[in-house]
Design a protein around this motif. Structure first.
Motif, short mmCIF file in Angstrom:
data_model
loop_
_atom_site.label_atom_id
_atom_site.label_comp_id
_atom_site.label_asym_id
_atom_site.label_seq_id
_atom_site.Cartn_x
_atom_site.Cartn_y
_atom_site.Cartn_z
N SER A 164 0.83 -1.21 0.00
CA SER A 164 0.00 0.00 0.00
C SER A 164 0.86 1.25 0.00
O SER A 164 0.60 2.22 -0.72
CB SER A 164 -0.93 0.01 1.21
OG SER A 164 -1.78 -1.12 1.20
N LEU A 165 1.93 1.24 0.82
CA LEU A 165 2.84 2.38 0.88
C LEU A 165 3.56 2.57 -0.45
O LEU A 165 3.70 3.70 -0.94
CB LEU A 165 3.86 2.17 2.00
CG LEU A 165 4.91 3.27 2.18
CD1 LEU A 165 4.24 4.61 2.52
CD2 LEU A 165 5.93 2.88 3.25
N ASN A 166 3.98 1.46 -1.04
CA ASN A 166 4.67 1.53 -2.33
C ASN A 166 3.75 2.06 -3.43
O ASN A 166 4.15 2.87 -4.27
CB ASN A 166 5.19 0.14 -2.69
CG ASN A 166 6.08 0.17 -3.92
OD1 ASN A 166 7.12 0.84 -3.95
ND2 ASN A 166 5.66 -0.56 -4.96
N LEU A 210 3.35 5.82 -2.84
CA LEU A 210 4.56 6.57 -3.16
C LEU A 210 4.73 6.77 -4.66
O LEU A 210 5.14 7.84 -5.11
CB LEU A 210 5.79 5.85 -2.59
CG LEU A 210 7.14 6.50 -2.88
CD1 LEU A 210 7.24 7.87 -2.23
CD2 LEU A 210 8.28 5.60 -2.38
N TRP A 211 4.38 5.75 -5.44
CA TRP A 211 4.60 5.82 -6.88
C TRP A 211 3.33 6.17 -7.65
O TRP A 211 3.24 5.90 -8.85
CB TRP A 211 5.15 4.48 -7.40
CG TRP A 211 6.52 4.21 -6.87
CD1 TRP A 211 6.86 3.33 -5.90
CD2 TRP A 211 7.73 4.85 -7.26
NE1 TRP A 211 8.20 3.37 -5.65
CE2 TRP A 211 8.77 4.30 -6.48
CE3 TRP A 211 8.05 5.84 -8.19
CZ2 TRP A 211 10.09 4.70 -6.60
CZ3 TRP A 211 9.38 6.24 -8.31
CH2 TRP A 211 10.37 5.67 -7.53
N HIS A 212 2.41 6.81 -6.98
CA HIS A 212 1.20 7.24 -7.67
C HIS A 212 1.54 8.30 -8.71
O HIS A 212 2.38 9.17 -8.49
CB HIS A 212 0.18 7.79 -6.66
CG HIS A 212 -1.21 7.86 -7.20
ND1 HIS A 212 -1.64 8.86 -8.06
CD2 HIS A 212 -2.28 7.03 -7.03
CE1 HIS A 212 -2.90 8.67 -8.37
NE2 HIS A 212 -3.32 7.56 -7.77
N GLU A 213 0.87 8.23 -9.85
CA GLU A 213 1.20 9.14 -10.96
C GLU A 213 1.09 10.61 -10.62
O GLU A 213 1.81 11.44 -11.17
CB GLU A 213 0.28 8.85 -12.17
CG GLU A 213 0.58 7.55 -12.89
CD GLU A 213 -0.22 6.39 -12.35
OE1 GLU A 213 -0.82 6.54 -11.26
OE2 GLU A 213 -0.24 5.31 -12.99
N SER A 241 -0.97 21.76 -16.19
CA SER A 241 -1.09 22.42 -14.89
C SER A 241 0.00 21.93 -13.95
O SER A 241 0.56 20.84 -14.15
CB SER A 241 -2.47 22.14 -14.30
OG SER A 241 -2.66 20.75 -14.15
N PRO A 242 0.34 22.71 -12.91
CA PRO A 242 1.39 22.28 -11.97
C PRO A 242 1.01 20.97 -11.26
O PRO A 242 -0.16 20.68 -11.04
CB PRO A 242 1.46 23.44 -10.98
CG PRO A 242 0.89 24.61 -11.70
CD PRO A 242 -0.16 24.04 -12.60
N PHE A 243 2.02 20.20 -10.89
CA PHE A 243 1.82 18.96 -10.15
C PHE A 243 2.95 18.83 -9.14
O PHE A 243 3.84 19.69 -9.08
CB PHE A 243 1.76 17.75 -11.10
CG PHE A 243 2.96 17.60 -12.00
CD1 PHE A 243 3.88 16.59 -11.77
CD2 PHE A 243 3.17 18.47 -13.08
CE1 PHE A 243 4.98 16.44 -12.59
CE2 PHE A 243 4.27 18.32 -13.90
CZ PHE A 243 5.18 17.32 -13.66
N PHE A 244 2.94 17.77 -8.33
CA PHE A 244 3.87 17.67 -7.22
C PHE A 244 5.33 17.73 -7.67
O PHE A 244 6.15 18.44 -7.07
CB PHE A 244 3.64 16.36 -6.44
CG PHE A 244 4.65 16.14 -5.35
CD1 PHE A 244 4.53 16.77 -4.13
CD2 PHE A 244 5.74 15.28 -5.55
CE1 PHE A 244 5.46 16.58 -3.13
CE2 PHE A 244 6.68 15.08 -4.55
CZ PHE A 244 6.54 15.73 -3.33
N ALA A 245 5.69 17.01 -8.72
CA ALA A 245 7.08 17.00 -9.19
C ALA A 245 7.53 18.39 -9.60
O ALA A 245 8.70 18.76 -9.42
CB ALA A 245 7.22 16.03 -10.37
#
Length: 387
Positions: free
Chosen positions: A4-6, A9-12, A297-301
């Protein structure tokens, strides 16, 4: 729980622009894309670089230092003193005068003898010139090879000359093998610097260096995982363009070739100011902040990557201040002084002691002791000197 954590973490939404998924980057139709797992190879390569460095410093750096006339300063022997040694290790190597007086009384020494012991003990922990030269020679060799290799990899790429093209068709940008190898080598090198950090020469900007290494490793890893390889490669190449000049300047600073050192220092300063204070904010940060979201649009990265670049820019400003101090000294005295980040070995007579032993006199003032003062006292008291 781990899965679940993995997955979280790697969610798009953290790594890719909106409306893009990892499925687009799964090497379709024979194309190869960057995958985060590729960076795991950096650890064994970093360990290999540590071994190469040890061999380089022993079989290349050390003979080169002798050939260029690098000589270590002779250090006077230190008499063992358990009381002073315990204080040095637990309380620090620069005790205040009240502590010095207390330690002197406890050890049956004079204040001057205690001061001299601490100076010699501090000198024991300072690296010798040969070690400094070998470390600088290894970094010079790597940075020069990395810069030339980066130029070879990127010279024919359009985004090298027009940074805005870093975002063409992003994130669907296939990975080229040469760029992957160069990226992996850079990540491995900075990882090796963290491995050898406890054994390397510690300068006054040690904390800033640690921050720089962590930010650089995070930038390389994150940019590779988010397929930001184009802009990441420009950041690496821009930094390598001045780093090898700095290490060359250090090498000649440890030798007697002052003119070469001074010339390299001026060239390094100009390249550093132009690449770090002009190109980096106006080309790199500008394109990542504005042009990267022209079509999305802006995103986390986006926020995370720009934050890391801002931290790097703050470090650039800090180091520019140190370089300006050295430039001021260079213009004032006509030659480059020591690296303001480095400690210098202390002589057996500190400035304070020299002032006590030979007090500075005002113009026309007689010394307070010595044969001339005693002779003047006898004359005042009515005595004549013996003939």
């Amino acid at each position: 729980m781990w899965s679940s954590l993995n997955e979280w973490l790697w969610h798009e939404r953290f790594w890719l622009p909106p409306n893009h998924t990892w499925a687009e980057l799964e090497d379709p139709d024979g194309l190869v894309y960057a995958h985060p797992r590729d960076m795991l190879a950096a650890l064994p390569v970093a360990l290999a670089l540590v071994a190469v460095r040890l061999a380089f410093e022993r079989f290349v750096g050390l003979p080169l230092s002798r050939w260029l006339g690098v000589r270590d300063q002779a250090r006077k022997p230190l008499k063992p003193n358990p009381t002073l040694e315990k204080h040095f290790l637990t309380e620090g190597g620069k005790p205040k005068e009240p502590q010095l007086a207390l330690l002197a009384a406890r050890c049956g020494l004079t204040l001057r003898q205690t001061q001299r012991w601490f100076r010699r003990r501090r000198n024991q922990d300072r690296p010798c010139l040969t070690k400094k030269f070998c470390e600088a020679s290894w970094r010079f060799a790597f940075y020069l090879c990395s810069f030339l290799g980066g130029l070879w990899v990127l010279y024919h790429e359009s985004w090298l000359w027009t940074p805005a093209m870093c975002w063409d068709n992003y994130p669907n940008q296939p990975l080229k093998l040469a760029l992957y190898r160069w990226y992996l080598l850079e990540l491995s090198f900075y990882t090796s610097l963290l491995i050898t950090l406890p054994f390397d020469i510690k300068r006054k900007d040690f904390k800033e260096q640690v921050v720089h290494h962590f930010v650089t490793i995070t930038l390389i890893t994150f940019s590779y995982s988010a397929n930001l390889l184009r802009i990441g490669s420009l950041v690496l190449l821009l930094h390598d363009s001045s780093d090898y000049l700095l290490e060359a300047c250090k090498m000649f600073n440890y030798t007697h070739f002052r003119r070469v050192c001074d010339t390299l220092f001026v060239v390094f300063s100009l390249v550093f100011f132009y690449t770090r204070l002009v190109l980096f904010p106006t080309q790199i940060i500008y394109t990542t902040y504005y042009e990267s979201i022209a079509n999305s649009s802006p995103f986390f990265a986006y926020y995370f990557f720009n934050t890391l670049l801002a931290v790097l820019q703050l470090l650039h400003v800090f180091w520019s201040y140190l370089i300006l101090r050295m430039l001021y000294s260079f213009v004032k005295k006509g030659q480059m002084e020591k690296d303001v980040r480095s400690d210098v070995e202390e002589s057996d007579s500190s400035d304070g002691e020299a002032a006590q032993e030979h007090p500075q006199l005002k113009n026309g003032e007689a010394p307070t002791d010595g044969p001339r003062r005693r002779a003047a006292g006898r004359l005042v008291n009515g005595h004549t000197p013996a003939t």
